[in-house]
Design a protein around this motif. Structure first.
Motif, short mmCIF file in Angstrom:
data_model
loop_
_atom_site.label_atom_id
_atom_site.label_comp_id
_atom_site.label_asym_id
_atom_site.label_seq_id
_atom_site.Cartn_x
_atom_site.Cartn_y
_atom_site.Cartn_z
N PRO A 1 -13.47 20.69 -11.84
CA PRO A 1 -12.69 19.88 -12.78
C PRO A 1 -12.28 18.52 -12.21
O PRO A 1 -12.28 18.30 -10.99
N VAL A 2 -11.94 17.64 -13.11
CA VAL A 2 -11.23 16.41 -12.74
C VAL A 2 -9.80 16.80 -12.37
O VAL A 2 -9.19 17.64 -13.03
N ARG A 3 -9.28 16.19 -11.30
CA ARG A 3 -7.91 16.49 -10.87
C ARG A 3 -7.04 15.24 -10.99
O ARG A 3 -7.48 14.13 -10.70
N LEU A 4 -5.79 15.46 -11.40
CA LEU A 4 -4.78 14.41 -11.45
C LEU A 4 -3.72 14.70 -10.40
O LEU A 4 -3.15 15.79 -10.39
N ARG A 5 -3.48 13.73 -9.51
CA ARG A 5 -2.45 13.87 -8.48
C ARG A 5 -1.33 12.88 -8.76
O ARG A 5 -1.57 11.67 -8.77
N PRO A 6 -0.10 13.35 -8.99
CA PRO A 6 1.00 12.42 -9.26
C PRO A 6 1.37 11.62 -8.02
O PRO A 6 1.58 12.18 -6.95
N LEU A 7 1.43 10.30 -8.17
CA LEU A 7 1.77 9.44 -7.04
C LEU A 7 3.27 9.31 -6.85
O LEU A 7 3.72 8.81 -5.82
N ASN A 8 4.04 9.73 -7.85
CA ASN A 8 5.49 9.64 -7.73
C ASN A 8 6.14 11.02 -7.65
O ASN A 8 7.24 11.24 -8.13
N GLY A 9 5.44 11.96 -7.02
CA GLY A 9 6.01 13.27 -6.77
C GLY A 9 5.55 14.32 -7.75
O GLY A 9 5.32 14.05 -8.92
N GLY A 10 5.39 15.56 -7.27
CA GLY A 10 4.96 16.67 -8.12
C GLY A 10 3.63 17.23 -7.66
O GLY A 10 3.03 16.76 -6.69
N ARG A 11 3.18 18.25 -8.36
CA ARG A 11 1.94 18.91 -7.95
C ARG A 11 0.75 18.42 -8.76
O ARG A 11 0.89 17.91 -9.87
N ALA A 12 -0.44 18.58 -8.18
CA ALA A 12 -1.67 18.15 -8.83
C ALA A 12 -1.98 19.05 -10.02
O ALA A 12 -1.57 20.21 -10.08
N VAL A 13 -2.72 18.48 -10.98
CA VAL A 13 -3.09 19.19 -12.19
C VAL A 13 -4.61 19.13 -12.33
O VAL A 13 -5.22 18.05 -12.23
N ALA A 14 -5.23 20.28 -12.55
CA ALA A 14 -6.67 20.34 -12.81
C ALA A 14 -6.89 20.37 -14.32
O ALA A 14 -6.28 21.17 -15.04
N LEU A 15 -7.78 19.50 -14.81
CA LEU A 15 -8.08 19.47 -16.23
C LEU A 15 -9.07 20.58 -16.58
O LEU A 15 -9.79 21.07 -15.71
N PRO A 16 -9.14 20.97 -17.83
CA PRO A 16 -10.13 21.98 -18.23
C PRO A 16 -11.55 21.52 -17.92
O PRO A 16 -11.83 20.32 -17.84
N PRO B 1 0.83 -1.21 0.00
CA PRO B 1 0.00 0.00 0.00
C PRO B 1 0.86 1.25 0.00
O PRO B 1 1.90 1.32 0.63
N LEU B 2 0.41 2.26 -0.76
CA LEU B 2 1.09 3.54 -0.80
C LEU B 2 0.47 4.49 0.21
O LEU B 2 -0.75 4.45 0.45
N ALA B 3 1.30 5.31 0.79
CA ALA B 3 0.82 6.27 1.78
C ALA B 3 0.22 7.46 1.04
O ALA B 3 0.85 8.51 0.90
N ALA B 4 -0.99 7.27 0.56
CA ALA B 4 -1.67 8.33 -0.20
C ALA B 4 -3.15 8.31 0.14
O ALA B 4 -3.67 7.32 0.63
N ARG C 1 4.86 8.26 -15.64
CA ARG C 1 4.06 8.96 -14.63
C ARG C 1 2.91 8.08 -14.17
O ARG C 1 2.37 7.29 -14.92
N VAL C 2 2.53 8.26 -12.88
CA VAL C 2 1.37 7.57 -12.34
C VAL C 2 0.51 8.61 -11.63
O VAL C 2 0.99 9.32 -10.74
N TRP C 3 -0.76 8.68 -12.02
CA TRP C 3 -1.66 9.69 -11.48
C TRP C 3 -2.81 9.03 -10.72
O TRP C 3 -3.37 8.04 -11.16
N ALA C 4 -3.16 9.63 -9.58
CA ALA C 4 -4.44 9.36 -8.95
C ALA C 4 -5.46 10.29 -9.59
O ALA C 4 -5.21 11.49 -9.73
N VAL C 5 -6.60 9.74 -10.01
CA VAL C 5 -7.63 10.54 -10.68
C VAL C 5 -8.76 10.82 -9.68
O VAL C 5 -9.33 9.89 -9.11
N ASP C 6 -9.04 12.08 -9.46
CA ASP C 6 -10.11 12.49 -8.55
C ASP C 6 -11.24 13.09 -9.38
O ASP C 6 -11.08 14.17 -9.97
N TYR C 7 -12.36 12.36 -9.45
CA TYR C 7 -13.51 12.86 -10.20
C TYR C 7 -14.41 13.68 -9.26
O TYR C 7 -14.56 13.34 -8.09
N PRO C 8 -15.05 14.74 -9.77
CA PRO C 8 -15.97 15.50 -8.92
C PRO C 8 -17.19 14.67 -8.56
O PRO C 8 -17.55 13.72 -9.26
N ASP C 9 -17.82 15.03 -7.47
CA ASP C 9 -19.06 14.38 -7.05
C ASP C 9 -20.11 14.51 -8.15
O ASP C 9 -20.14 15.50 -8.89
#
Length: 311
Positions: free
Chosen positions: A90-105, A59-62, A74-82
């Motif tokens: 927006p849908v957000r991508l969070r990098p699991l191997n370091g870096g900042r999150a990215v919000a899609l258009p 398990p990853l500490a995320a 790259r490996v992203w956690a995908v966070d979909y809005p409710d």
């Protein structure tokens, strides 16, 4: 989840991941030779991410995730809005191997992560979705790749369904185009059999020569419930260098059946996983065989499409 030796058909469970009836495992992805998956509770709570290493899940500490996206190292956690959230969230991508999150258009949803960037669809009202390439560091659009339904993405190209491809209403315009992600230029265009349309996501071989997807038949089968007037499907293997389309013989998928599909790294074998209620059939085929071969019968119910990945 099982690790299957394709040569012997032997299977062994992956250690370290919940196996009780309250959890479901999904979302197999690979980046830089490392495999990741998620395990979520069946009550709808978002899943936890695991890294698979030599048959063991770590398990990853995320924070919990809704889904995974991987590629280009790259490996992203995908966070979909409710589902009740306004469309501007927006849908957000969070990098699991370091870096900042990215919000899609706004209105965009991720399809794949390729060397050129993030491939995403953008829903259009009363029209085909637009497919765009996004900068993985900012989420900003780099170029438009076309209007259509994404079928598959490899390291350098997008396979895009174009034209009228509705089930039962397909026309000769229903084709597959190969789009260069780096330029947006359209290359080869592949004609489909009359009245037949892709009905699943596709998978492309590592060398970019083959693509596999489910292809609906043009007509319904009277053996299936007429209350569901949807035709069964075949597994189609498209040779991207020549345009030849092979249909896997003696394998019919009932309406609304989704199969796991993956091509061996050297393109020599196609592997198919078919859910059969309380177990899954793992099959293997290559052109020239008159039917797919049985590799293994894997116990346990499958929630959704069986996930396959060549380790």
């Amino acid at each position: 989840m099982r690790l299957v030796d394709a040569d012997t058909g032997t299977a062994r469970p992956v250690r370290g991941i919940p196996t009780d009836a309250t959890h479901t495992v999904s979302g197999l992805v690979s980046a830089a030779g490392v495999v990741y998956t998620t395990s979520a509770r069946c009550d709808g709570v978002a899943g936890r991410v695991y890294r698979l290493d030599d048959g063991t899940a770590h398990p990853l500490a995320a924070t919990p995730v809704d889904g995974l996206l991987a590629g280009a190292g790259r490996v992203w956690a995908v966070d979909y809005p409710d589902e009740f959230a306004p469309p501007t969230i927006p849908v957000r991508l969070r990098p699991l191997n370091g870096g900042r999150a990215v919000a899609l258009p706004s209105g965009a949803y991720p399809v794949a992560d390729a060397a050129a960037g993030i491939v995403a669809g953008v829903d259009q009202v009363s029209a085909m979705p637009h497919v765009v390439l996004l900068d993985p560091s900012t989420g900003r659009p780099v170029r438009t790749l076309g209007a259509g339904i994404p079928l598959a993405v490899d390291r350098s190209d997008l396979l895009l369904q174009l034209g009228s491809c509705a089930l039962g209403r397909a026309t000769a315009s229903c084709t597959i185009a190969r789009i260069d992600l780096r330029t947006g230029h359209q290359g080869s265009r592949y004609v489909l059999p009359t009245g037949r349309v892709p009905v699943s996501a596709g998978s492309v071989s590592r060398d970019g020569r083959l693509a596999v997807f489910q292809l609906a038949r043009a007509h319904t089968d009277p053996r299936f419930d007429p209350g569901h007037p949807i035709p069964p499907a075949d597994i189609a293997l498209l040779h991207l260098d020549t345009g030849r389309l092979d249909i896997v013989p003696n394998l019919e998928l009932a309406p609304k059946t989704d199969a796991g599909l993956v091509i061996a790294d050297d393109g020599s074998w196609l592997f198919v996983a078919v859910n059969d209620g309380d177990h899954t059939h793992l099959l293997a085929w290559h052109p020239g065989l008159d039917a797919p071969r049985s590799v293994a019968r894997l116990p346990g119910p499958i929630n959704g499409t069986p996930s396959l990945l060549i380790a």
